[in-house]
Design a protein around this motif. Structure first.
Motif, short mmCIF file in Angstrom:
data_model
loop_
_atom_site.label_atom_id
_atom_site.label_comp_id
_atom_site.label_asym_id
_atom_site.label_seq_id
_atom_site.Cartn_x
_atom_site.Cartn_y
_atom_site.Cartn_z
N PRO A 175 0.85 -1.20 0.00
CA PRO A 175 0.00 0.00 0.00
C PRO A 175 0.89 1.25 0.00
O PRO A 175 2.02 1.24 0.47
N PRO A 176 0.38 2.34 -0.54
CA PRO A 176 1.19 3.57 -0.58
C PRO A 176 1.46 4.10 0.83
O PRO A 176 0.65 3.95 1.74
N ARG A 177 2.60 4.68 1.00
CA ARG A 177 2.97 5.26 2.29
C ARG A 177 2.35 6.65 2.45
O ARG A 177 2.19 7.37 1.47
N ALA A 178 2.07 6.96 3.66
CA ALA A 178 1.53 8.30 3.94
C ALA A 178 2.66 9.32 3.77
O ALA A 178 3.83 9.04 4.05
N ALA A 179 2.31 10.47 3.31
CA ALA A 179 3.30 11.53 3.13
C ALA A 179 3.83 11.96 4.50
O ALA A 179 3.09 11.98 5.50
#
Length: 104
Positions: A6-10
C-alpha cells in the motif's frame, strides 16, 4: 492480481510559523534568552568603545534600565524587559553571558 504494498503516507511537514504563533501567542519559547542576549550584546559593544569608562559606570548605575524604558532595547527587549536589563548589566560589568555554551 497484486499491486504491491500500500502507498505510504506523506511525511508530516515541520511546524509552520503560524503554528508557533498560535501556540506561543506571538512570543517565541526562547524569548527570555533572546532578550538577555540582546541586552548583553548592546552593553558589550558600548563597553568595547568606552575609552575612559564613563559609559560603563553609567550603565551599571541605572542606564541599562533607562535605555530599556526609552525603547532602546529594540524588538529583542519586548520579549522580557527584565532579562534584557539583566543581560545589559552583565555585559557592562564584563561578566560572561549566562547562556554561553548553552545548547538547545
Amino acid at each position: 492480481m497484486s499491486l504491491g504494498p500500500p502507498p505510504r503516507a506523506a511525511p508530516r511537514p515541520p511546524p509552520t510559523a503560524g503554528f508557533l504563533i498560535d501556540r506561543y501567542h506571538e512570543r517565541p519559547p526562547w524569548g527570555t534568552d533572546i532578550a538577555y542576549e540582546g541586552g548583553f550584546v548592546q552593553a558589550s559593544r558600548i563597553r568595547g568603545y568606552d575609552v575612559d569608562g564613563t559609559r560603563v559606570k553609567s550603565l551599571l548605575a541605572g542606564e541599562c534600565a533607562l535605555m530599556e524604558r526609552q525603547g532602546m532595547g529594540g524588538e529583542r527587549a519586548v520579549h522580557d524587559p527584565a532579562a534584557w536589563v539583566e543581560g545589559c548589566l552583565d555585559g557592562a560589568a564584563g561578566r560572561p553571558s549566562r547562556n554561553q555554551g548553552t545548547i538547545r
